[in-house]
Design a protein around this motif. Structure first.
Motif, PDB file in Angstrom:
ATOM      1  N   SER A   1      -7.038   3.245   8.755  1.00 25.29           N
ATOM      2  CA  SER A   1      -8.238   3.947   8.307  1.00 25.29           C
ATOM      3  C   SER A   1      -9.290   3.747   9.390  1.00 25.29           C
ATOM      4  O   SER A   1      -9.337   2.693  10.023  1.00 25.29           O
ATOM      5  CB  SER A   1      -8.762   3.373   6.988  1.00 25.29           C
ATOM      6  OG  SER A   1      -7.789   3.452   5.982  1.00 25.29           O
TER       7      SER A   1
ATOM      8  N   ASN B   1      -9.171  12.199   1.562  1.00 31.23           N
ATOM      9  CA  ASN B   1      -9.086  11.299   2.706  1.00 31.23           C
ATOM     10  C   ASN B   1     -10.266  11.379   3.661  1.00 31.23           C
ATOM     11  O   ASN B   1     -10.251  10.749   4.714  1.00 31.23           O
ATOM     12  CB  ASN B   1      -7.762  11.504   3.453  1.00 31.23           C
ATOM     13  CG  ASN B   1      -7.577  12.955   3.846  1.00 31.23           C
ATOM     14  OD1 ASN B   1      -8.552  13.716   3.840  1.00 31.23           O
ATOM     15  ND2 ASN B   1      -6.355  13.322   4.187  1.00 31.23           N
TER      16      ASN B   1
ATOM     17  N   GLY C   1       0.268   4.456  -0.006  1.00 34.76           N
ATOM     18  CA  GLY C   1      -0.120   5.382   1.040  1.00 34.76           C
ATOM     19  C   GLY C   1       0.605   6.713   0.930  1.00 34.76           C
ATOM     20  O   GLY C   1       0.692   7.299  -0.149  1.00 34.76           O
ATOM     21  N   ARG C   2       1.174   7.170   2.032  1.00 33.61           N
ATOM     22  CA  ARG C   2       1.891   8.434   2.037  1.00 33.61           C
ATOM     23  C   ARG C   2       3.361   8.255   1.648  1.00 33.61           C
ATOM     24  O   ARG C   2       4.139   9.208   1.748  1.00 33.61           O
ATOM     25  CB  ARG C   2       1.794   9.079   3.423  1.00 33.61           C
ATOM     26  CG  ARG C   2       0.416   9.686   3.716  1.00 33.61           C
ATOM     27  CD  ARG C   2       0.288  10.148   5.145  1.00 33.61           C
ATOM     28  NE  ARG C   2      -0.944  10.892   5.379  1.00 33.61           N
ATOM     29  CZ  ARG C   2      -1.051  12.226   5.307  1.00 33.61           C
ATOM     30  NH1 ARG C   2       0.003  12.955   5.026  1.00 33.61           N
ATOM     31  NH2 ARG C   2      -2.212  12.811   5.516  1.00 33.61           N
TER      32      ARG C   2
ATOM     33  N   ILE D   1      -4.291  -0.509   8.267  1.00 33.05           N
ATOM     34  CA  ILE D   1      -3.514   0.660   7.859  1.00 33.05           C
ATOM     35  C   ILE D   1      -4.090   1.915   8.515  1.00 33.05           C
ATOM     36  O   ILE D   1      -3.880   3.040   8.046  1.00 33.05           O
ATOM     37  CB  ILE D   1      -3.443   0.809   6.321  1.00 33.05           C
ATOM     38  CG1 ILE D   1      -4.834   0.957   5.706  1.00 33.05           C
ATOM     39  CG2 ILE D   1      -2.722  -0.379   5.705  1.00 33.05           C
ATOM     40  CD1 ILE D   1      -4.817   1.300   4.218  1.00 33.05           C
TER      41      ILE D   1
ATOM     42  N   GLU E   1      -9.373   8.479   6.119  1.00 35.61           N
ATOM     43  CA  GLU E   1      -8.198   7.769   5.597  1.00 35.61           C
ATOM     44  C   GLU E   1      -6.954   8.649   5.692  1.00 35.61           C
ATOM     45  O   GLU E   1      -6.006   8.486   4.921  1.00 35.61           O
ATOM     46  CB  GLU E   1      -8.446   7.326   4.149  1.00 35.61           C
ATOM     47  CG  GLU E   1      -9.590   6.331   4.028  1.00 35.61           C
ATOM     48  CD  GLU E   1      -9.868   5.943   2.581  1.00 35.61           C
ATOM     49  OE1 GLU E   1      -9.568   4.791   2.211  1.00 35.61           O
ATOM     50  OE2 GLU E   1     -10.380   6.796   1.834  1.00 35.61           O
TER      51      GLU E   1
ATOM     52  N   HIS F   1      -4.517   8.617   7.591  1.00 41.05           N
ATOM     53  CA  HIS F   1      -3.248   7.943   7.890  1.00 41.05           C
ATOM     54  C   HIS F   1      -2.489   7.549   6.622  1.00 41.05           C
ATOM     55  O   HIS F   1      -1.269   7.407   6.654  1.00 41.05           O
ATOM     56  CB  HIS F   1      -3.510   6.713   8.757  1.00 41.05           C
ATOM     57  CG  HIS F   1      -2.274   6.075   9.293  1.00 41.05           C
ATOM     58  ND1 HIS F   1      -1.536   6.619  10.317  1.00 41.05           N
ATOM     59  CD2 HIS F   1      -1.623   4.927   8.943  1.00 41.05           C
ATOM     60  CE1 HIS F   1      -0.492   5.847  10.578  1.00 41.05           C
ATOM     61  NE2 HIS F   1      -0.524   4.826   9.761  1.00 41.05           N
ATOM     62  N   THR F   2      -3.198   7.324   5.519  1.00 47.24           N
ATOM     63  CA  THR F   2      -2.531   6.878   4.288  1.00 47.24           C
ATOM     64  C   THR F   2      -2.767   7.790   3.093  1.00 47.24           C
ATOM     65  O   THR F   2      -2.264   7.521   2.007  1.00 47.24           O
ATOM     66  CB  THR F   2      -2.993   5.457   3.894  1.00 47.24           C
ATOM     67  OG1 THR F   2      -4.432   5.446   3.877  1.00 47.24           O
ATOM     68  CG2 THR F   2      -2.503   4.413   4.886  1.00 47.24           C
ATOM     69  N   ARG F   3      -3.559   8.867   3.255  1.00 42.36           N
ATOM     70  CA  ARG F   3      -3.842   9.722   2.108  1.00 42.36           C
ATOM     71  C   ARG F   3      -3.642  11.182   2.432  1.00 42.36           C
ATOM     72  O   ARG F   3      -4.084  11.655   3.492  1.00 42.36           O
ATOM     73  CB  ARG F   3      -5.297   9.539   1.642  1.00 42.36           C
ATOM     74  CG  ARG F   3      -5.567   8.198   1.054  1.00 42.36           C
ATOM     75  CD  ARG F   3      -6.885   8.194   0.329  1.00 42.36           C
ATOM     76  NE  ARG F   3      -7.082   6.885  -0.268  1.00 42.36           N
ATOM     77  CZ  ARG F   3      -8.101   6.550  -1.034  1.00 42.36           C
ATOM     78  NH1 ARG F   3      -9.034   7.446  -1.301  1.00 42.36           N
ATOM     79  NH2 ARG F   3      -8.192   5.348  -1.535  1.00 42.36           N
TER      80      ARG F   3
ATOM     81  N   VAL G   1       0.880  -1.171   0.000  1.00 47.79           N
ATOM     82  CA  VAL G   1       0.000   0.000   0.000  1.00 47.79           C
ATOM     83  C   VAL G   1       0.916   1.220   0.000  1.00 47.79           C
ATOM     84  O   VAL G   1       1.644   1.458   0.969  1.00 47.79           O
ATOM     85  CB  VAL G   1      -0.910   0.009   1.248  1.00 47.79           C
ATOM     86  CG1 VAL G   1      -1.712   1.301   1.313  1.00 47.79           C
ATOM     87  CG2 VAL G   1      -1.825  -1.200   1.244  1.00 47.79           C
TER      88      VAL G   1
ATOM     89  N   GLN H   1       4.315   3.081   2.044  1.00 49.21           N
ATOM     90  CA  GLN H   1       4.050   3.199   3.481  1.00 49.21           C
ATOM     91  C   GLN H   1       3.892   1.818   4.109  1.00 49.21           C
ATOM     92  O   GLN H   1       4.371   1.575   5.213  1.00 49.21           O
ATOM     93  CB  GLN H   1       2.778   4.035   3.683  1.00 49.21           C
ATOM     94  CG  GLN H   1       2.518   4.423   5.127  1.00 49.21           C
ATOM     95  CD  GLN H   1       1.317   5.356   5.249  1.00 49.21           C
ATOM     96  OE1 GLN H   1       0.745   5.776   4.243  1.00 49.21           O
ATOM     97  NE2 GLN H   1       0.946   5.687   6.467  1.00 49.21           N
ATOM     98  N   TYR H   2       3.245   0.911   3.384  1.00 54.04           N
ATOM     99  CA  TYR H   2       3.133  -0.490   3.803  1.00 54.04           C
ATOM    100  C   TYR H   2       3.664  -1.363   2.671  1.00 54.04           C
ATOM    101  O   TYR H   2       2.971  -1.596   1.687  1.00 54.04           O
ATOM    102  CB  TYR H   2       1.676  -0.870   4.094  1.00 54.04           C
ATOM    103  CG  TYR H   2       1.096  -0.146   5.294  1.00 54.04           C
ATOM    104  CD1 TYR H   2       1.153  -0.725   6.562  1.00 54.04           C
ATOM    105  CD2 TYR H   2       0.501   1.098   5.158  1.00 54.04           C
ATOM    106  CE1 TYR H   2       0.625  -0.064   7.667  1.00 54.04           C
ATOM    107  CE2 TYR H   2      -0.024   1.764   6.252  1.00 54.04           C
ATOM    108  CZ  TYR H   2       0.042   1.176   7.508  1.00 54.04           C
ATOM    109  OH  TYR H   2      -0.476   1.820   8.602  1.00 54.04           O
TER     110      TYR H   2
END
Lengths: 349, 349, 349
Positions: free
Chosen positions: C237, C271, C193-194, C235, C263, C265-267, C191, C201-202
């Protein structure tokens, strides 16, 4: 009653005839709990194999029966078919798929199932042959022997596809169990063996160099039982084993095995392994204590040592809770030892 | 009784109402034995498909029923889901997955199953449509026709996914069976056909160029039965067939089929094939002899000829032993002919 | 009676004891029909999930029970195990595999199954949580939230493997449902993500950055029911939701949900998403009308709007016919809107 649940014993159409009796049963078990291994996060896992099967017998008259087993295996924590080491998903009926006849002559079956060596030695192991790390069955009891070296990576190591089984009747406490497999390759990768990466001793897709066969004998008298077994696999590794158990008191059962593995056919070094496991089961009310200690010694390698302690608490004849702690040392991989703890529940139907 | 074992006929909740009757059954069979083919080692295999299924009917009142079938297929020698040529594992319910309604109007079903052409011609084949090399069903009877050219490699060649079936009631011994499939591609690789490797006639993932459909008609009167069938697949190959059988004496049944395949839509050469198969079944006490001879003739290719002899010995209504010998000549691959022998056991439940 | 068919309630061996009662059931359903989506050819498909399962309970005495579920999911049109978006075949027991205990304290289960958030909100959706495009359940009701971002591509998005569930008893109409999952990665791809494609990110195989957990509460009094739920995935969310339903008249049920997804944390962009769905069911003789309208609004993106209308006609308590029409607008992919029509049949056993 054991596992004869969802036991749908049905009378056939010609119910007047003695040979019309038929029994088909759906059976299985779920076993799942929390597992903690050193240096790994907590996970949800299992302690023993999870199964869903169907089995049946048909009375053919004159003491003859037809019988079959079809047994799925699965991972209860993800719902997938059983996954082997390396992440490979195993076949649908990983447990067994066998069809055969039984009579005064004994039992003859064709298909896939545990080898006689593996099936027999499992009865002399103190954790009733659970395949996970808490028990001794899959590694120490069998001295690291693998029945399926030409099967796909991740195979369970204790079964044969494409084989024929014969089990004798029990005569004066004595029983003989045998199986022979064809030379068919079942889709394994190459075994380098005494060859090289470029010219492996058994290339991918190679057939067995000799028919695998397995033979075991058991003898039981009163509280005592003895076993001896010999097996040769598709790459001509040879293993033999002896074992004994005694029901010392109504509560206490003691048991032990000694096993020797010869991998001379495919290895120049580290080709002789011997192992022993001693164990005890002690029943106290609805609880049972399990304990075992064993060693596996391969020439030229560090000894592997394992100590396991377990407790099972029965909620009924078919449901129990369990908790285990085990420590294994002498692993070739860093850090060389692993502790494992698990706690969970098992239900059979 | 046929196969209605593990027959758990249950009354629904509103048991007072006529439409509450329900029957759900687990059924299946295992068939496994020893197979020897020329120039191959002995193997453990099967003679007919191995199944495990669940089926049910629900009485909806006024002569209407809902009915369904879900049928797994598997390999008894390894315990895996059924494997097709090329080693591809087939879908879980390879046998069939169909749901539908039945009434005075006939039977209407949706899902996956045998095409009417294949289902019908199988009843006029002397080895009761066993799919393995001892019988004629999958190759000679159907003139090499494949119902599933846009399905994955290793598909069984005689089934449709994504189809609708209609079977008429039997009127004066006459029945009509039809199916039509959608144009959905089911994951097959490219069919080069009249195109080129770079521009195949049907690229991978292509949809059917016309809706596949299949129709068969059967007529039976006294000891005689007749059939005629026509089918067109997703790449517009066309096949038609006629067949007949007669129960000449209580012990002896004779049968034959003639089939013609037109692959003109995808082939420039070798696009016309015709085949015929003649056979007999003879019952003698608990035994049954099976015999057949057939030819398949594709224009421009060597004729394929097959002779098969078999014997089945019943241990009960649901268990029999079998032994077969067959010879097939005119194969395009070296050495041009193959002998096959098998001996085994079949059990249905 | 609900679904307790093929209900083989059996008495255990020690039938004299109160805790020997056992019930094991095979259950399932088939749902298949004809589907037409704008700009696609007609296909054979499904409207709701197709299942085949086995479940059981064992009375342990003193109000305690052991209970389990094993549930396969499959595609009725091809007979394969359930296929997710992207064509990935899901695990054998995709539906659930859970084992646990039930008593006065509530219910505790381990394994795989729907998260409490998903299980609860499904009861407040006007198309009884059908997972296909005619309903709102998998997208609009949950504001596009995915419970399984670190699971393989094509996962159903509403289940957890490797989790523990606790459901409270119902007290004065109030019930609490919770689950917590381990941090185990279940085989998903990376993922981003950021992070970036090179440093996601993952990464593939990454474990959860925090234990996923889910909690829902329901309250029902007379004709009214309320729900509230909160869930955080692997993750991080976060989603929360409230919903209500009321049986306004014996024939008419109204319901609605509001859901908000974070969202962050990842966007960086897009988000925050919120969604609402309003719906109604109206029973008229053997028929039921279903209707719903909903919107999903992600910051910075075009609003998604969906209108769905359906009708179910019962042939019995276990078999019904259905027809639906739905329109969804605001899709990010061209042409931006899709109409779907389906007609079919559903049978449960």
């Amino acid at each position: 009653m054991k596992k004869s649940l969802l036991a749908v014993a049905l009378l056939g159409a010609c119910a007047g005839a003695a040979h019309a009796q038929t029994s088909v049963q759906v059976y299985g078990n779920l076993d799942t709990g929390i597992v903690k291994r050193s240096s790994e996060n907590i996970s949800i896992g299992k302690r023993t194999a999870n199964t869903l099967g169907i089995r049946g017998t048909e009375d053919l008259g004159n003491g003859f029966k037809a019988l079959f087993h079809l047994e799925m295996r699965y991972e209860p924590d993800t719902g997938s078919s059983e996954i082997g080491p390396g992440g490979n998903q195993r076949q649908l009926f990983q447990g067994q798929s066998r069809l055969g006849l039984q009579g005064d002559f004994g039992m003859l079956r064709i298909g896939r199932g545990l080898t006689p060596f593996h099936e027999t030695i499992g009865n002399f192991e103190p954790f009733h042959a659970i395949p996970t790390a808490g028990g001794f069955y899959t590694d120490l009891s069998v001295a690291g022997y693998n029945s399926q070296p030409l099967d796909p990576v991740g195979s369970s190591g204790n079964r044969w596809s494409n084989a024929i089984w014969y089990n004798s009747p029990v005569v004066n406490g004595f029983q003989l169990n045998t199986a022979i497999a064809t030379e068919e390759n079942n889709g394994g990768v190459a075994v380098i063996g005494r060859g090289s990466a470029g010219a492996p001793q058994y290339p991918a897709g190679a057939e067995a160099s000799a028919n695998p066969f397995s033979v075991s004998a058991t003898y039981s008298k009163g509280p005592a039982a003895l076993m001896a077994a010999y097996e040769r696999n598709a790459i001509e590794s040879k293993v033999w084993s002896v074992g004994a158990s005694v029901q010392a008191t109504p509560e206490l059962k003691l048991m032990g095995t000694f096993t020797r593995l010869d991998e001379d056919h495919t290895r120049v070094f580290n080709n002789e392994t011997s192992s022993w496991v001693l164990g005890a089961n002690y029943v106290l009310g609805p609880g049972k204590f399990l304990a075992g200690y064993g060693q596996k010694d391969t020439d030229g390698l560090e000894k592997v040592r394992q100590l396991s302690l377990g407790y099972e608490y029965s909620l009924s004849k078919r449901t129990y809770l369990y908790i285990d702690a085990s420590r294994k040392k002498g692993l070739l991989t860093s850090p060389g030892s692993v502790n494992q703890y698990d706690i969970g529940i098992n239900h059979s139907f």
